[in-house]
Design a protein around this motif. Structure first.
Motif, PDB file in Angstrom:
ATOM      1  N   UNK A   1      43.676  27.957  41.446  1.00  0.00           N
ATOM      2  CA  UNK A   1      44.030  28.020  42.858  1.00  0.00           C
ATOM      3  C   UNK A   1      42.767  27.837  43.684  1.00  0.00           C
ATOM      4  N   UNK A   2      42.881  27.165  44.795  1.00  0.00           N
ATOM      5  CA  UNK A   2      41.729  26.996  45.688  1.00  0.00           C
ATOM      6  C   UNK A   2      41.732  28.110  46.706  1.00  0.00           C
ATOM      7  N   UNK A   3      40.580  28.696  46.918  1.00  0.00           N
ATOM      8  CA  UNK A   3      40.431  29.747  47.916  1.00  0.00           C
ATOM      9  C   UNK A   3      39.509  29.206  48.994  1.00  0.00           C
ATOM     10  N   UNK A   4      40.004  29.144  50.226  1.00  0.00           N
ATOM     11  CA  UNK A   4      39.216  28.641  51.337  1.00  0.00           C
ATOM     12  C   UNK A   4      39.117  29.701  52.414  1.00  0.00           C
TER      13      UNK A   4
ATOM     14  N   UNK B   1      46.893  46.704  41.564  1.00  0.00           N
ATOM     15  CA  UNK B   1      45.616  46.901  42.246  1.00  0.00           C
ATOM     16  C   UNK B   1      44.501  46.287  41.416  1.00  0.00           C
ATOM     17  N   UNK B   2      43.611  45.565  42.094  1.00  0.00           N
ATOM     18  CA  UNK B   2      42.409  45.054  41.441  1.00  0.00           C
ATOM     19  C   UNK B   2      41.339  44.873  42.510  1.00  0.00           C
ATOM     20  N   UNK B   3      40.119  44.678  42.068  1.00  0.00           N
ATOM     21  CA  UNK B   3      39.040  44.439  43.013  1.00  0.00           C
ATOM     22  C   UNK B   3      39.149  43.018  43.553  1.00  0.00           C
ATOM     23  N   UNK B   4      38.476  42.744  44.658  1.00  0.00           N
ATOM     24  CA  UNK B   4      38.470  41.403  45.215  1.00  0.00           C
ATOM     25  C   UNK B   4      37.872  40.418  44.218  1.00  0.00           C
ATOM     26  N   UNK B   5      36.802  40.815  43.534  1.00  0.00           N
ATOM     27  CA  UNK B   5      36.167  39.941  42.537  1.00  0.00           C
ATOM     28  C   UNK B   5      37.154  39.585  41.425  1.00  0.00           C
ATOM     29  N   UNK B   6      37.942  40.559  40.961  1.00  0.00           N
ATOM     30  CA  UNK B   6      38.931  40.296  39.918  1.00  0.00           C
ATOM     31  C   UNK B   6      40.024  39.370  40.430  1.00  0.00           C
ATOM     32  N   UNK B   7      40.473  39.583  41.671  1.00  0.00           N
ATOM     33  CA  UNK B   7      41.495  38.723  42.255  1.00  0.00           C
ATOM     34  C   UNK B   7      41.001  37.279  42.334  1.00  0.00           C
ATOM     35  N   UNK B   8      39.770  37.076  42.794  1.00  0.00           N
ATOM     36  CA  UNK B   8      39.196  35.729  42.894  1.00  0.00           C
ATOM     37  C   UNK B   8      39.075  35.104  41.517  1.00  0.00           C
ATOM     38  N   UNK B   9      38.630  35.887  40.527  1.00  0.00           N
ATOM     39  CA  UNK B   9      38.518  35.375  39.158  1.00  0.00           C
ATOM     40  C   UNK B   9      39.886  34.937  38.620  1.00  0.00           C
TER      41      UNK B   9
END
Length: 75
Positions: free
Chosen positions: A60-63, A45-53
């Motif tokens: 990885x590219x996030x689109x 489990x992690x926050x969305x901000x941590x996952x994006x970081x």
């Protein structure tokens, strides 16, 4: 120093077998457990901000994708 007030204790009933060993996530609302879920060994489990970081650190590219699976009206 501020004195701490009385601590409230919330009893929790988990829906796991007596021999269960592992991690459980609880959703508590107004002092009551709304649901509980066992985490599998490969789940984290992690926050969305941590996952994006983490994704950015792995380059990885996030689109953002517009629409959902049924957004194509020609299918």
């Amino acid at each position: 120093m501020r004195e701490a007030g009385p601590r409230c204790v919330c009893p929790v009933d988990l829906h796991v077998a007596p021999e269960f060993t592992g991690r459980v996530v609880l959703h508590i609302e107004n002092g009551r457990v709304i649901c509980d879920r066992r985490l599998l060994d490969d789940e984290h489990i992690c926050s969305l901000a941590t996952f994006i970081e983490m994704a950015r650190e792995m380059e990885l590219r996030i689109e953002e994708v517009a629409g959902g699976s049924d957004s194509d009206t020609n299918s």
